[in-house]
Scaffold this active site. Structure first.
Site, PDB file in Angstrom:
ATOM      1  N   ARG A  60       3.235   6.466  -5.257  1.00 55.32           N
ATOM      2  CA  ARG A  60       1.997   5.871  -5.753  1.00 55.32           C
ATOM      3  C   ARG A  60       1.774   6.376  -7.167  1.00 55.32           C
ATOM      4  NH1 ARG A  60       2.582   2.984  -2.011  1.00 55.32           N
ATOM      5  NH2 ARG A  60       1.066   2.351  -0.402  1.00 55.32           N
ATOM      6  N   ASP A  95       8.245   2.560 -10.523  1.00 49.35           N
ATOM      7  CA  ASP A  95       8.103   1.329  -9.742  1.00 49.35           C
ATOM      8  C   ASP A  95       6.681   1.183  -9.201  1.00 49.35           C
ATOM      9  OD1 ASP A  95       9.189  -1.060  -8.477  1.00 49.35           O
ATOM     10  OD2 ASP A  95       8.976   0.025  -6.583  1.00 49.35           O
ATOM     11  N   GLU A 139      -7.500 -11.102 -12.734  1.00 52.18           N
ATOM     12  CA  GLU A 139      -6.522 -10.690 -13.751  1.00 52.18           C
ATOM     13  C   GLU A 139      -5.113 -10.694 -13.154  1.00 52.18           C
ATOM     14  OE1 GLU A 139      -7.707  -7.451 -16.710  1.00 52.18           O
ATOM     15  OE2 GLU A 139      -8.910  -6.938 -14.947  1.00 52.18           O
ATOM     16  N   HIS A 154       6.665  -2.656  -8.748  1.00 49.56           N
ATOM     17  CA  HIS A 154       6.495  -2.253  -7.347  1.00 49.56           C
ATOM     18  C   HIS A 154       7.373  -3.120  -6.429  1.00 49.56           C
ATOM     19  CE1 HIS A 154       3.434  -0.087  -4.556  1.00 49.56           C
ATOM     20  NE2 HIS A 154       4.598  -0.224  -3.941  1.00 49.56           N
TER      21      HIS A 154
END
Length: 323
Positions: free
Chosen positions: A230, A254, A264, A285
């Site tokens: 994260r 990532d 957005e 990601h």
């Protein structure tokens, strides 16, 4: 007449598992894909989602909240009735292990800059003798978090000749791939020894900002931070400054600090311009986003739905039902 159970698949990402779930289920389930906005339609036995916050509401008759991911930092457990068990699902670790191996190989062999330069006619990184590139074998790798992802990373890197050590809050032995596993309290001692630091732990109050400016300053000048966990586990401003000022070798990222929203859809992944740096490999990601992930994770979630229908114990329980 056979009973049919009902599960709501919340959000576009979770709905993408529907076909694989249908193929894996052995009990009769109606799978209903729903959006993330507005009230949930009717009652449901199970809810499959990756996000849940206070105010989202709870379907009548809910008996399981199945997180369609391993991480559950976007699930507000306090907003879910205590009677409802919460489970997560895995299946992502082989793909992420391959991603880490791939990007670390690309980094040490300077694959991306060499390929770009050669497209422009530059032979200097090979046939015409110029700067050499590295090899992954022999590098010291520190893996923060020795769970499923950490073990998948360690096994692959050890097979290529790296020395891999891990740090974890609850070190238990040395699983395959790790030369040793240390308690998290020894992180400051281990960081200066690493050529690569792979972040593979969960995000919570104890790991948020774990790699801050002070700890990044402990790294070797050529060290590379690889984050597949994260974004907020690494302090955003501190990492950008360390990269921009060339105080560390680079980063492979990532996961991010900001993600797209409906308002957005092309939102920047950070408040800082990481895309302008030439010592960063950055991806959206996607390390786990493989066809294999869908099969494996859907099979785990389908197994839990079957277990719920048949009254058997659930797997991967994050929070058991109270009472």
């Amino acid at each position: 007449m056979a009973v049919t159970y009902r599960a709501l698949l919340v959000g576009e990402l979770v709905a993408a598992y529907r076909g694989h779930l249908c193929a894996a289920l052995t009990t009769p389930w109606e799978l209903v894909a729903v959006g993330t906005a507005g009230p949930l339609p009717g009652a449901a036995d199970a809810l499959l989602t990756v996000r849940w916050r206070a105010g989202d509401g709870t379907p009548d008759g809910l008996r399981l909240l199945q997180v369609a991911a391993a991480g559950y930092d976007s699930i507000d457990l306090g907003a879910i009735p205590p009677r409802v068990p919460v489970c997560n699902a895995y299946g992502h670790e082989p793909a992420i292990g391959e991603y880490v191996l791939m990007t670390m190989l690309a980094w040490t062999h300077r694959l991306l800059p060499t390929e770009r330069a050669f497209r422009g006619g530059d032979w200097s990184m090979g046939f015409q003798p110029g700067p050499t590139h590295g090899e992954l074998a022999g590098n010291a790798v520190l893996v923060i978090g020795t769970g499923r992802i950490g073990r998948a990373v360690a096994e692959r890197l050890t097979a290529l000749g790296c020395r891999v050590v891990g740090v974890n809050r609850t070190p238990r032995g040395s699983p395959a791939g790790f030369a040793a596993i240390h308690p998290l309290a020894e992180l400051d001692v281990l960081l200066p020894e690493a050529d690569f630091v792979v972040v593979a732990c969960a995000l919570d109050d104890g790991t948020r900002g774990l790699l801050d400016a002070r700890r990044l300053a402990l790294l070797k000048p050529h060290a590379v931070v690889v984050n597949v966990a994260r974004g907020p586990i690494v302090e955003e401003a501190a990492l950008y400054a360390a990269l921009a000022e060339r105080r560390i070798g680079g980063a492979i990222l990532d996961v991010w600090w900001r993600y797209p929203t409906d308002a957005e859809p092309r939102r920047e992944p950070s408040a800082f311009p990481f895309a302008t740096l030439d010592n960063v490999i950055m991806t959206p990601h996607c390390s786990a986003w493989t066809d294999g992930l869908f099969r494996r994770r859907a099979a785990e979630m389908a197994d839990n739905l079957d277990r719920l229908a048949e009254g058997r114990p659930l797997r991967n329980v994050i929070r058991a039902a109270a009472g």
